[in-house]
Design an enzyme around this catalytic site. Sequence first.
Site, PDB file in Angstrom:
ATOM      1  N   GLN A   1       0.825  -1.204   0.000  1.00 50.71           N
ATOM      2  CA  GLN A   1       0.000   0.000   0.000  1.00 50.71           C
ATOM      3  C   GLN A   1       0.862   1.258   0.000  1.00 50.71           C
ATOM      4  O   GLN A   1       2.063   1.206   0.210  1.00 50.71           O
ATOM      5  CB  GLN A   1      -0.908  -0.002   1.238  1.00 50.71           C
TER       6      GLN A   1
ATOM      7  N   ASP B   1       0.109  -8.268  11.396  1.00 53.55           N
ATOM      8  CA  ASP B   1      -0.223  -7.280  10.365  1.00 53.55           C
ATOM      9  C   ASP B   1       0.570  -7.607   9.114  1.00 53.55           C
ATOM     10  O   ASP B   1       1.757  -7.902   9.174  1.00 53.55           O
ATOM     11  CB  ASP B   1       0.102  -5.871  10.846  1.00 53.55           C
TER      12      ASP B   1
ATOM     13  N   ASP C   1      -8.830  -5.453  13.590  1.00 52.77           N
ATOM     14  CA  ASP C   1      -8.841  -4.058  13.135  1.00 52.77           C
ATOM     15  C   ASP C   1      -8.320  -3.986  11.706  1.00 52.77           C
ATOM     16  O   ASP C   1      -7.248  -3.465  11.444  1.00 52.77           O
ATOM     17  CB  ASP C   1      -7.951  -3.238  14.093  1.00 52.77           C
TER      18      ASP C   1
ATOM     19  N   ASP D   1       0.127 -12.620   6.380  1.00 51.51           N
ATOM     20  CA  ASP D   1      -1.291 -12.536   6.089  1.00 51.51           C
ATOM     21  C   ASP D   1      -2.083 -13.118   7.269  1.00 51.51           C
ATOM     22  O   ASP D   1      -1.871 -14.260   7.674  1.00 51.51           O
ATOM     23  CB  ASP D   1      -1.586 -13.323   4.820  1.00 51.51           C
ATOM     24  N   ALA D   2      -3.006 -12.323   7.807  1.00 48.88           N
ATOM     25  CA  ALA D   2      -3.721 -12.733   9.015  1.00 48.88           C
ATOM     26  C   ALA D   2      -4.547 -13.994   8.782  1.00 48.88           C
ATOM     27  O   ALA D   2      -4.692 -14.820   9.683  1.00 48.88           O
ATOM     28  CB  ALA D   2      -4.630 -11.602   9.482  1.00 48.88           C
TER      29      ALA D   2
ATOM     30  N   ASP E   1      -0.656   0.034  13.293  1.00 41.98           N
ATOM     31  CA  ASP E   1      -0.275   1.345  13.828  1.00 41.98           C
ATOM     32  C   ASP E   1       0.049   1.296  15.318  1.00 41.98           C
ATOM     33  O   ASP E   1       0.524   2.288  15.888  1.00 41.98           O
ATOM     34  CB  ASP E   1      -1.379   2.383  13.552  1.00 41.98           C
TER      35      ASP E   1
ATOM     36  N   HIS F   1      -9.999   3.943  19.165  1.00 32.80           N
ATOM     37  CA  HIS F   1      -9.261   2.833  19.766  1.00 32.80           C
ATOM     38  C   HIS F   1      -9.732   2.483  21.175  1.00 32.80           C
ATOM     39  O   HIS F   1      -9.732   1.321  21.554  1.00 32.80           O
ATOM     40  CB  HIS F   1      -7.754   3.120  19.713  1.00 32.80           C
TER      41      HIS F   1
END
Lengths: 513, 547
Positions: free
Chosen positions: A248, A322, A374, A356-357, A302, A278
């Site tokens: 990204q 992540d 999230d 990859d989750a 993040d 959050h």
Amino acid sequence: MDKSTTNDSIAARPLQVLLLFSVFVIATCGLIYELIAGTLASYLLGDSVTQFSTIIGAYLFSMGIGSWLSKFIDGDLLKWFIRIEVLVGIIGGISSCLLFILFEYAVSFRIILYTLVGITGILVGLEIPLLMRILQGRLQFKELVSQVFTYDYIGALLASVIFPLVLVPYLGLIRTSIFFGLLNIGVALFVLYRFPETKRYRTTFTSGIVFFIMLLLGGFVFANRIMTYTETIAFQDKVIYSKSTQYQRIVLTRNNHELRLFLNGNLQFSSSDEYRYHEALIHPGMQALHNAKDILVLGGGDGLAARELLKYPSIRSVTLVDLDKGMTALFKENEILTELNKRSLLDPKVTVINTDAFSWIRDNRKEYDAIFIDFPDPSNYSVGKLYTNSFYAEVYRSLKQDGFAVVQSTSPYMARRSYWCINHTIESVGFLTIPYHAYVPSFGEWGYTLCSKNYTWKNTGQLPAGLRYMNKATMENMLYFSPDMADVPTEINKLNNQVLVHYFEEDWGPYTH
Amino acid sequence: MKKTGDHIHTNTGETIDRKKFLWYLLGVPAMVSGLGGLSCNRQKRITGKFVGNSSTIGHMLRDTSQIPAPSKEIKTQVLIVGGGIAGLSAKRWLRKNSKLDVLLIEMAEDVGGNSAYGENNVSAYPWGAHYLPIPSLHNIELIDFLHEHNIIIGFDTKGLPIYNEYYLCHDPEERLNINGHWQEGIIPQLGVPDEDKKQIKRFLTEMDVYRSALGSDGKDAFAIPLDNSTCDEKYRALDSTSFKQYLTENGYTSTYLLWYLEYCCKDDYGCNIAGTSAWAGIHYFAGRKGKAANADPSAILSWPEGNGFLVKQFKKEDNAGIMSSHLVYKLEKDEKQVTAYVYDAAKKESITIVAEKIIMATPQYVNKKILADVAPDRSVDTFDYAPWIIANITINGMPAQRGLALCWDNVVYDAASVGYVNANHQNITTNSKKVLTFYLPYTSDTPKTERNKLYAASYEQLQDKILEELNYAHPGIRQYIEHMDIRMWGHGMIAPVPGLIWGTQRHLAKNNIDNKIFFAHSDLSGISIFEEAFYQGIKAANEIMGT
Ligand SMILES: Cc1cc2nc3c(=O)[nH]c(=O)nc-3n(C[C@H](O)[C@H](O)[C@H](O)COP(=O)(O)OP(=O)(O)OC[C@H]3O[C@@H](n4cnc5c(N)ncnc54)[C@H](O)[C@@H]3O)c2cc1C
């Protein structure tokens, strides 16, 4: 070149050679402008085939017009030639800069694009016929044709080879066009000083040319600023960081009171109200657990969810999965960002896994006390998979019997069907759900889904000190859904139907177009 | 460029010269952009090679004089020749239902045959068969197999199978590049005139009728396995005409519809509509009657390695008694037993295997050579096979495109190939690198002519051909390609030419020889699909156990 000879007819040769060299330069410049316009158009508008072929067509046609117009030019051909060179240099030179900047503003960017292409084309079309007429008396006709076109072709070849291999990668588009603009002007200068006939207007022309050279040189030096500026326009605020990772484009902007993070142009958070988002993601679930030890966070690179989690002393480990290493690295290293996430990703309790989750959780054999999910909104098929029943079945398996999972579930107000589709999909794998939502000013009304294997959730647990949004009353309010956000029937989102991506597209359609 | 040249006048003089300049000027950038394209093409060489040595070994059958004399003998009760789906299925059935001692011989390095697969560091990918439609509830043996391997995870209250959703083809499934845009689904829609759409609709409605049609004996008009189809002449007669003729007779003239049907025949049979029997053409639409609790009747199952996943399940069940890299090149038979002459390609020596019974799970063109001594009169001339090439292409991205995003199956209108499958599609992991499996049947001439064309081509020529095709729908894709391996299937799929399916030859070819040599290969069904291979294996195994 043979400098030792003084023979007259040969003395004229260096001049001719230099003129022919100008042909070479002009040809290179001409093709470069065409390539720049094509590249920029595909870059900004997409669909490279159409862009390239229409740009090339328009450009060639304009060159045709230019060549045709050349017959109306009479009188002092040298003077005309110099003028045209300067014009090509300046217009071609600033073309990419202009297009970048105007893209953000222009209502009809295409009109500007094609006008620019047309003007450059016409000017470039004038060059060679004029030059040939200048050279006409100096060379035999067959010599003239053969030489001019030889240099023309060689120049064009050079351009087409160095453009993709050297110029775009090393100079970038803005600097490339400026550089070739300078070359065009260089040709003008050369002609101005090598031909005695130009003496009369030399000084006037020189001052103009010097001005343009300064202008282009300035553009060359500040090209990076210009680039940032154009991206800044796209993002309203000042871009303080931008980077393309494997997955990204991350852009960080700042104004006087907030920091915003964009992934592929979509706002992820604003520092002014991310605490709401959050706190709402983490605390309703966490406060209801006593002594939660092992926590799983999926997404959340993040580190802001992790920051909230670390407020619970009972926690022994936070596993954060992540996909994007670029993202987690940024939130580990960048000072402004580590200040925001309180260095959560560097905490010894936190383990960051970049993978990859979905495949990670499919292979996971451990059970967690709480799982927080999230992910970005389901705006495409590869993210859509992470909201399917197959995915939630793996979450179910990875959660302890009395644990909670919380899923960020997009906006129940703006994307009502999407929100409830996520809810129904989660329920379809056996979870009991408690839907809730919070108001996050920079996002709007935002939704979450609390999932459990049995209804034991209460809002009576102990909240950590120092929260700014969450307290018992807020939690109670979050459970109430006004009629305009209430449950609607939907299908279940599965790998083999991906209905959520379609819902999401339709739901957000009115807000994005 | 040539055209431009033709227009240049050769006269001399001012005015003409200007024209000349103009033309040249127009030509220069055009030519240079061509050159620019070339220089990009030359930018980097795409690595890759021909894959699959089995055809080279197979070609040893043409001239067996080079094969060394046997040096050793092995005994077994049942010998299965050929480790494709049919052979594996026969072996499985015998293991489950008998105590017979079984040995399977496969000439390639691994079993799988046309369902072979490969793997690199990006993904597993198919080298042939890549999907299985969900079967009809009547296909009990297949349903059991799928259930045993967790492809069906259970049954709902109505008895409908619940499929493992990781294996059902994920959405988005198919797209078609037409009129410069990727539309959803393969049936042409975008920019298709209403008249054509009406014809397409009429055709599909007619196929729906055939799908539920029953013959006078109460059996399905079109069934899978196709041997379970009705004997009713009304339907069987369709086998004697070509699909093309059938379409003409029924007033189907739409170019879009005909393109689509041509695509379907190419995709499933490797044939064009003129070379496919009308019965087979209709069977493509009317044969599939799948039902599921959690999927549409038209749903399919697929895996990154394609039907290689199913091959793995067979191996998982039972990997013993398989000898690969062994080629059977001759059979002998006496009253008591059959002797197979086998060449060990790894050790480069020969052995004999003596068996009480043997199942030939090999295609008939191979059997013709192996059985030359034992059954010289066995005639299988109507069996012909469509040649294919498959390429597995590793990419690290794709140029921007218009319309629907990358799907599992990606087809280009009016192209020679039947498109490509994204092998990563069933892989839930997000990866910017992908393997695309590209399918190109050779259908413009008779299989034999096309096969010779194929064998004559070099790797580089085929690579260029594939790149050209890919570039049409994805201009600029070359720069994203990291690697391309190519595999040729000289005899890829049995071609269901008119008269094969319900003609006498297929019927006779199924018959065993002296209760000793039995036959099981999908070509005996006349169409090449997993279900038929699976069925032929079981059928031969049952015959053996019955004798
Ligand atoms: C390109 C392509 C794509 C396809 N796609 C699909 C699909 O998507 N779905 C589908 O259902 N079907 C597909 N098929 C059909 C496929 O052929 C069948 O699904 C199935 O794999 C056929 O199995 P089989 O056992 O009948 O034949 P084969 O696979 O032909 O098996 C025969 C085996 O015998 C071996 N053999 C041959 N000669 C000898 C010898 N002398 N000694 C020892 N061993 C020998 C061969 O190596 C091979 O392994 C495809 C076929 C091709 C060619």
